[in-house]
Design a protein around this motif. Structure first.
Motif, PDB file in Angstrom:
ATOM      1  N   SER A 114       5.519   6.994  -6.997  1.00 33.13           N
ATOM      2  CA  SER A 114       5.874   8.076  -6.430  1.00 33.13           C
ATOM      3  C   SER A 114       5.448   8.369  -5.426  1.00 33.13           C
ATOM      4  CB  SER A 114       4.032   8.701  -6.894  1.00 33.13           C
ATOM      5  OG  SER A 114       3.434   9.607  -5.933  1.00 33.13           O
ATOM      6  N   CYS A 115       5.387   9.418  -4.308  1.00 23.99           N
ATOM      7  CA  CYS A 115       5.429  10.124  -3.225  1.00 23.99           C
ATOM      8  C   CYS A 115       6.460  10.425  -2.316  1.00 23.99           C
ATOM      9  CB  CYS A 115       4.649   9.023  -2.198  1.00 23.99           C
ATOM     10  SG  CYS A 115       4.087   9.519  -0.598  1.00 23.99           S
ATOM     11  N   GLY A 116       7.162   9.296  -1.518  1.00 23.07           N
ATOM     12  CA  GLY A 116       8.386   9.169  -0.957  1.00 23.07           C
ATOM     13  C   GLY A 116       8.847  10.817   0.064  1.00 23.07           C
ATOM     14  N   GLU A 117       7.928  10.872   1.248  1.00 23.29           N
ATOM     15  CA  GLU A 117       7.181  11.818   1.400  1.00 23.29           C
ATOM     16  C   GLU A 117       7.946  11.316   2.680  1.00 23.29           C
ATOM     17  OE1 GLU A 117       5.922  14.334   1.707  1.00 23.29           O
ATOM     18  OE2 GLU A 117       4.832  14.892  -0.181  1.00 23.29           O
ATOM     19  N   CYS A 118       8.412   9.797   3.077  1.00 21.09           N
ATOM     20  CA  CYS A 118       8.630   9.355   4.657  1.00 21.09           C
ATOM     21  C   CYS A 118       9.886   9.385   3.912  1.00 21.09           C
ATOM     22  CB  CYS A 118       8.149   8.071   4.660  1.00 21.09           C
ATOM     23  SG  CYS A 118       8.340   7.000   2.517  1.00 21.09           S
ATOM     24  N   TYR A 119      10.724   9.103   3.463  1.00 21.87           N
ATOM     25  CA  TYR A 119      12.339   9.302   3.126  1.00 21.87           C
ATOM     26  C   TYR A 119      12.717  10.280   3.257  1.00 21.87           C
ATOM     27  CZ  TYR A 119      16.461   9.486   0.608  1.00 21.87           C
ATOM     28  OH  TYR A 119      17.490   9.159   0.219  1.00 21.87           O
ATOM     29  N   VAL A 152       3.421  11.164   7.962  1.00 19.90           N
ATOM     30  CA  VAL A 152       3.681  12.329   6.574  1.00 19.90           C
ATOM     31  C   VAL A 152       2.565  11.333   5.956  1.00 19.90           C
ATOM     32  CG1 VAL A 152       5.283  13.701   7.155  1.00 19.90           C
ATOM     33  CG2 VAL A 152       6.139  11.494   6.245  1.00 19.90           C
ATOM     34  N   CYS A 153       2.792  10.300   5.760  1.00 23.37           N
ATOM     35  CA  CYS A 153       2.306   9.116   4.825  1.00 23.37           C
ATOM     36  C   CYS A 153       0.840   9.383   4.594  1.00 23.37           C
ATOM     37  CB  CYS A 153       2.362   7.802   5.134  1.00 23.37           C
ATOM     38  SG  CYS A 153       2.427   6.891   4.444  1.00 23.37           S
ATOM     39  N   PRO A 154       0.663  10.019   3.261  1.00 25.52           N
ATOM     40  CA  PRO A 154      -0.239  10.175   2.899  1.00 25.52           C
ATOM     41  C   PRO A 154      -2.007   9.089   2.974  1.00 25.52           C
ATOM     42  CG  PRO A 154       0.971  10.257   1.149  1.00 25.52           C
ATOM     43  CD  PRO A 154       2.025   9.466   2.247  1.00 25.52           C
ATOM     44  N   VAL A 155      -1.158   7.527   3.267  1.00 28.09           N
ATOM     45  CA  VAL A 155      -2.058   6.145   2.508  1.00 28.09           C
ATOM     46  C   VAL A 155      -2.710   6.149   4.138  1.00 28.09           C
ATOM     47  CG1 VAL A 155      -1.716   3.894   2.496  1.00 28.09           C
ATOM     48  CG2 VAL A 155      -0.466   5.355   1.406  1.00 28.09           C
ATOM     49  N   LYS A 156      -4.262   7.280   4.554  1.00 30.87           N
ATOM     50  CA  LYS A 156      -4.080   7.354   5.809  1.00 30.87           C
ATOM     51  C   LYS A 156      -6.582   7.018   5.464  1.00 30.87           C
ATOM     52  CE  LYS A 156      -1.469   9.354   8.110  1.00 30.87           C
ATOM     53  NZ  LYS A 156      -0.703  10.023   7.526  1.00 30.87           N
ATOM     54  N   ILE A 211       1.039  -1.045  -0.025  1.00 29.62           N
ATOM     55  CA  ILE A 211      -0.056  -0.279   0.053  1.00 29.62           C
ATOM     56  C   ILE A 211       0.609   1.326  -0.115  1.00 29.62           C
ATOM     57  CG2 ILE A 211      -2.161  -0.981   1.074  1.00 29.62           C
ATOM     58  CD1 ILE A 211      -1.176   0.103   3.274  1.00 29.62           C
ATOM     59  N   CYS A 212       2.345   1.261  -0.603  1.00 26.46           N
ATOM     60  CA  CYS A 212       2.576   2.161   0.014  1.00 26.46           C
ATOM     61  C   CYS A 212       3.077   2.939  -1.662  1.00 26.46           C
ATOM     62  CB  CYS A 212       4.397   1.807  -0.085  1.00 26.46           C
ATOM     63  SG  CYS A 212       5.724   2.837  -0.461  1.00 26.46           S
ATOM     64  N   LEU A 213       2.976   4.133  -2.032  1.00 26.68           N
ATOM     65  CA  LEU A 213       2.469   5.014  -2.531  1.00 26.68           C
ATOM     66  C   LEU A 213       4.028   5.153  -3.783  1.00 26.68           C
ATOM     67  CD1 LEU A 213       0.378   7.977  -2.205  1.00 26.68           C
ATOM     68  CD2 LEU A 213      -0.156   5.861  -3.090  1.00 26.68           C
ATOM     69  N   ALA A 214       4.808   5.045  -3.490  1.00 23.92           N
ATOM     70  CA  ALA A 214       6.133   4.885  -4.577  1.00 23.92           C
ATOM     71  C   ALA A 214       6.415   3.261  -4.364  1.00 23.92           C
ATOM     72  CB  ALA A 214       7.524   4.765  -3.133  1.00 23.92           C
ATOM     73  N   TRP A 215       6.854   2.605  -4.314  1.00 18.90           N
ATOM     74  CA  TRP A 215       6.876   0.766  -4.174  1.00 18.90           C
ATOM     75  C   TRP A 215       5.555   0.444  -5.622  1.00 18.90           C
ATOM     76  CZ3 TRP A 215      10.539  -2.216  -3.521  1.00 18.90           C
ATOM     77  CH2 TRP A 215      10.989  -1.753  -2.859  1.00 18.90           C
TER      78      TRP A 215
HETATM   79  S1  SF4 Z   1       4.918   8.481   2.836  1.00 20.10           S
HETATM   80 FE1  SF4 Z   1       3.983   6.546   2.797  1.00 20.10          FE
HETATM   81  S2  SF4 Z   1       2.781   5.974   0.609  1.00 20.10           S
HETATM   82 FE2  SF4 Z   1       4.721   7.408   0.106  1.00 20.10          FE
HETATM   83  S3  SF4 Z   1       7.268   6.422   0.188  1.00 20.10           S
HETATM   84 FE3  SF4 Z   1       6.758   6.926   2.587  1.00 20.10          FE
HETATM   85  S4  SF4 Z   1       5.241   4.757   3.156  1.00 20.10           S
HETATM   86 FE4  SF4 Z   1       5.027   4.752   0.995  1.00 20.10          FE
END
Ligand code: SF4
Ligand code: SF4
Ligand code: SF4
Length: 245
Positions: A146-151, A194-198, A138-142
């Motif tokens: 897209s995303c990468g906010e956590c990183y 910060v993860c938007p998958v909520k 469920i990670c947008l990057a994987w």
């Molecule tokens: S913030 Fe959440 S959805 Fe975005 S890359 Fe990180 S784990 Fe994936």
């Protein structure tokens, strides 16, 4: 400093609270540096809660029985900022010489830790709040590149949270592929925050009273698709802190 009288009063109330049965089941994330015998040492004085510059610490309420008034972190509301402030250049700077919660704790229930990224990144076991785990499904990057906010937001970026897992070849990847290194992750919860998958983003399509921020709108369509296809039982957000054992 806490007076002898206050100390006695608090000790009695801690003893009294310990008689109340504990029915609190949830995971409790303690401040960084909480010792193994944290509960025996913590006198519920609330000084760490008052000293935290980001209001990251909250007190458990009386429904948590003997744990009432002890400090905890709810990363979905406010993560621990490790007493750092991000400047316009994107670099973090310490706001104090010591992590504030451990500096003010009068009983040593929270260890005093120097506020230095090198020290923090060495992460001795007792400094850990917990460890984040990432669900690639469920990670947008994987899933959507897209995303990468956590990183980008991890205070220990490239140590605790890395772009690309070591020893893994990923076909056709162009964007970030976040990977948590459990050895260095301190469990501050910034990535959770910060993860938007909520959940509420998924529900916002059906429930018009839920208002999304512009940041959430950016990812909303992808989040709904991912959560929908993952089905029941999936735990959110896509990256979340598990408690220190
Ligand atoms: S913030 Fe959440 S959805 Fe975005 S890359 Fe990180 S784990 Fe994936
Ligand atoms: S380390 Fe700093 S930001 Fe984190 S809980 Fe302690 S006082 Fe608050
Ligand atoms: S909890 Fe997340 S943001 Fe905090 S150190 Fe670990 S990977 Fe980084």
């Amino acid at each position: 400093m806490i007076s002898r009288r206050d100390f006695l009063k608090r000790s009695i109330s801690v003893w009294f609270l310990s008689l109340i049965p504990v029915n609190f089941q949830g995971p409790v994330l303690r401040p960084p540096g909480a010792r193994r015998d944290f509960l025996a040492r913590c006198i519920r004085c609330g000084q760490c809660i008052e000293a935290c510059p980001y209001d990251s610490l909250r007190a458990l309420d009386v429904t948590s029985g003997g744990l009432a008034h002890t400090p905890y972190i709810d990363p979905l509301k406010t993560p621990c900022y490790l007493c750092q402030q991000r400047g316009p250049d994107g670099k973090d700077r310490p706001v104090s010489h010591w992590l504030r919660c451990g500096e003010v704790c009068p009983t040593g229930a929270i260890r005093k830790i120097r506020n230095d990224k090198e020290v923090l990144a060495r992460v001795p076991y007792e400094m850990k709040i917990g460890t984040s785990v990432l669900d690639r499904r469920i990670c947008l990057a994987w899933q959507y590149d897209s995303c990468g906010e956590c990183y980008y937001n991890c205070p220990l970026r490239d140590k605790a949270l890395r772009d690309y897992p070591p020893n893994e070849v990923i076909e056709g990847a162009t964007g970030i592929r976040p990977y948590v290194d459990p050895e260095f992750c301190i469990g501050c919860g910034m990535c959770n925050y910060v993860c938007p998958v909520k959940e509420h983003i998924a529900r916002s399509m059906m429930d018009r009273s839920i208002k999304l921020t512009w940041f959430e709108e950016r990812y909303a369509a992808m989040v709904r698709n991912l959560i929908g296809s993952a089905g029941k039982g999936v735990r959110l957000p896509a990256i979340r802190v598990t408690m220190r054992i």
